[in-house]
Design a protein around this motif. Structure first.
Motif, PDB file in Angstrom:
ATOM      1  N   ALA A   1       0.790  -1.243   0.000  1.00 55.66           N
ATOM      2  CA  ALA A   1       0.000   0.000   0.000  1.00 55.66           C
ATOM      3  C   ALA A   1       0.816   1.284   0.000  1.00 55.66           C
ATOM      4  CB  ALA A   1      -0.941  -0.009   1.204  1.00 55.66           C
ATOM      5  N   ARG A   2       2.134   1.200  -0.229  1.00 50.74           N
ATOM      6  CA  ARG A   2       2.927   2.420  -0.128  1.00 50.74           C
ATOM      7  C   ARG A   2       2.424   3.504  -1.071  1.00 50.74           C
ATOM      8  NH1 ARG A   2       7.085   5.822  -1.217  1.00 50.74           N
ATOM      9  NH2 ARG A   2       8.574   6.150   0.483  1.00 50.74           N
ATOM     10  N   GLN A   3       2.213   3.170  -2.313  1.00 51.97           N
ATOM     11  CA  GLN A   3       1.759   4.171  -3.279  1.00 51.97           C
ATOM     12  C   GLN A   3       0.409   4.746  -2.889  1.00 51.97           C
ATOM     13  OE1 GLN A   3       4.805   4.946  -4.819  1.00 51.97           O
ATOM     14  NE2 GLN A   3       3.253   5.649  -6.265  1.00 51.97           N
ATOM     15  N   ALA A   4      -0.484   3.871  -2.427  1.00 48.24           N
ATOM     16  CA  ALA A   4      -1.811   4.333  -2.012  1.00 48.24           C
ATOM     17  C   ALA A   4      -1.707   5.279  -0.819  1.00 48.24           C
ATOM     18  CB  ALA A   4      -2.694   3.134  -1.672  1.00 48.24           C
ATOM     19  N   ILE A   5      -0.822   4.967   0.126  1.00 46.99           N
ATOM     20  CA  ILE A   5      -0.674   5.816   1.310  1.00 46.99           C
ATOM     21  C   ILE A   5      -0.142   7.195   0.928  1.00 46.99           C
ATOM     22  CG2 ILE A   5       0.605   6.089   3.483  1.00 46.99           C
ATOM     23  CD1 ILE A   5       0.478   2.990   3.732  1.00 46.99           C
ATOM     24  N   THR A   6       0.761   7.254  -0.042  1.00 49.74           N
ATOM     25  CA  THR A   6       1.320   8.554  -0.442  1.00 49.74           C
ATOM     26  C   THR A   6       0.253   9.475  -1.038  1.00 49.74           C
ATOM     27  OG1 THR A   6       1.914   7.808  -2.683  1.00 49.74           O
ATOM     28  CG2 THR A   6       3.561   7.500  -0.944  1.00 49.74           C
ATOM     29  N   LYS A   7      -0.874   8.891  -1.443  1.00 49.40           N
ATOM     30  CA  LYS A   7      -1.920   9.684  -2.096  1.00 49.40           C
ATOM     31  C   LYS A   7      -3.129   9.947  -1.202  1.00 49.40           C
ATOM     32  CE  LYS A   7      -0.550   7.742  -6.561  1.00 49.40           C
ATOM     33  NZ  LYS A   7      -0.906   6.822  -7.658  1.00 49.40           N
TER      34      LYS A   7
ATOM     35  N   ILE B   1       6.370  12.277   2.245  1.00 46.45           N
ATOM     36  CA  ILE B   1       5.035  12.871   2.095  1.00 46.45           C
ATOM     37  C   ILE B   1       4.806  14.019   3.077  1.00 46.45           C
ATOM     38  CG2 ILE B   1       4.072  10.721   1.183  1.00 46.45           C
ATOM     39  CD1 ILE B   1       2.767  10.233   3.902  1.00 46.45           C
ATOM     40  N   GLY B   2       5.825  14.339   3.892  1.00 45.44           N
ATOM     41  CA  GLY B   2       5.699  15.456   4.819  1.00 45.44           C
ATOM     42  C   GLY B   2       4.702  15.227   5.931  1.00 45.44           C
ATOM     43  N   ARG B   3       4.675  13.996   6.471  1.00 47.28           N
ATOM     44  CA  ARG B   3       3.774  13.669   7.580  1.00 47.28           C
ATOM     45  C   ARG B   3       4.588  13.113   8.742  1.00 47.28           C
ATOM     46  NH1 ARG B   3       1.314  15.714   4.129  1.00 47.28           N
ATOM     47  NH2 ARG B   3      -0.808  15.314   3.355  1.00 47.28           N
ATOM     48  N   PRO B   4       4.216  13.450   9.987  1.00 50.98           N
ATOM     49  CA  PRO B   4       4.951  12.908  11.131  1.00 50.98           C
ATOM     50  C   PRO B   4       4.717  11.408  11.289  1.00 50.98           C
ATOM     51  CG  PRO B   4       3.044  14.170  11.876  1.00 50.98           C
ATOM     52  CD  PRO B   4       3.126  14.370  10.390  1.00 50.98           C
TER      53      PRO B   4
END
Length: 300
Positions: free
Chosen positions: A86-92, A146-149
């Motif tokens: 799910a990496r790609q899905a999470i980035t979006k 993705i700039g998320r903590p």
């Protein structure tokens, strides 16, 4: 918190404790590999989803609205199963604010009984802990990308209702293994839940040892539980002659005292800072049998 949607990958013992502690916290979804566990997830206020390493349409739909992501899935030789699928899905994910990854203090390896905190070098001994270090780095990199903590929670030996020395004494499986100088830290599942909610509320990232204040020999925990129950503790067994699985024996190859400096600095106060206060509470409240009966030193 009503607009939050939290997705837990790997909603096991710790994930269910987290969900139960989150009254009125919005929608909580969680994955399991077995449909027969759906009932237990629903009892913990979790909307169940199947995940066995593949990104399903149901999980994709859930991800699209997810604001907070909690990962409690063990890494494999091929890497982190969630990132692989799910990496790609999470980035979006447009609404995603924060990610938490449940790891283990096993990443520190052996420090000869000395103290370690979050600044200590990771020198894992076991293959599973090496995989954890790699997974931690992969999740931290995703957060940077993705700039998320991303909060990495390094957990010590997990216990709580249904998963403790009181249960083991009752069912006859408790043992007092003695290896001179050996200590372990522990963490009650309610404090895993509390630390997660605290970090989620403050959208805090970083590395946090989520562990108690009292590293202690494992036989002392069994003795204390026996005293509470008013029963005779099992006899002491020298570690050298004990019959142990390779995984159980490997835990004793790592000896360290783990400090919880960062999570306290973040403002969290432990409900059960040591095993004695936790066992006292479980015994007096009578809830020690509830939950899932497993070994109190299993990592999750």
């Amino acid at each position: 918190m009503s607009e939050k949607q939290i997705l837990i990958f790997g909603a096991g013992y710790s994930g269910k404790a987290f969900a139960r502690a989150g009254k009125d916290a919005g929608t909580i979804l969680g994955t399991t590999r077995a449909a027969e566990k759906f009932g237990a997830l629903r009892q913990a206020r979790i909307q169940p989803l199947l995940f066995d390493g593949a990104l399903t349409p149901e999980i994709s739909d859930a991800l699209e609205k997810t604001t907070h992501l909690v990962i409690s899935v063990a890494p494999e030789e091929a890497g982190d199963p969630v990132l692989n699928a799910a990496r790609q899905a999470i980035t979006k994910v447009p609404a995603l604010e924060w990610i938490a990854y449940l790891s283990t203090v096993g990443v520190y390896g052996d420090h000869g009984g000395g103290w370690v905190d979050e600044t200590a070098e990771c020198r894992p001994l076991s293959k599973r802990s090496m995989l954890r270090v790699a997974a931690e780095q992969d999740w931290l990199k995703l957060g940077r990308d993705i700039g998320r903590p991303v909060a990495i929670l390094r957990l010590s030996g997990i216990y709580g209702p249904g998963r403790n020395a009181l249960v083991n004494l009752e069912n006859g499986t408790a043992r007092r293994l003695v290896k001179p100088g050996q200590v372990f830290n522990r963490i009650h599942c309610d404090d895993i839940a509390g630390a997660l909610w605290h970090l989620l509320k403050h959208i805090s990232g970083g590395i946090f040892n989520v562990t108690d204040d009292l590293p202690a020999p494992p036989q002392d925990v069994v003795t204390y539980a026996a005293e509470l129950m008013g029963v005779t503790p099992p006899p002491e067994i020298p570690f050298e002659t004990a019959q142990l699985s390779p995984m159980a024996r490997s835990f004793y190859g790592e000896n360290k005292r783990v400090a919880n400096t960062a999570i306290k600095a973040a403002g969290y106060r432990f409900r059960f800072p040591d095993y004695r206060s936790a066992f006292d509470h479980m015994w007096v409240s009578g809830n020690w049998r509830d939950g899932e009966a497993r070994s109190p030193m299993k990592r999750s």
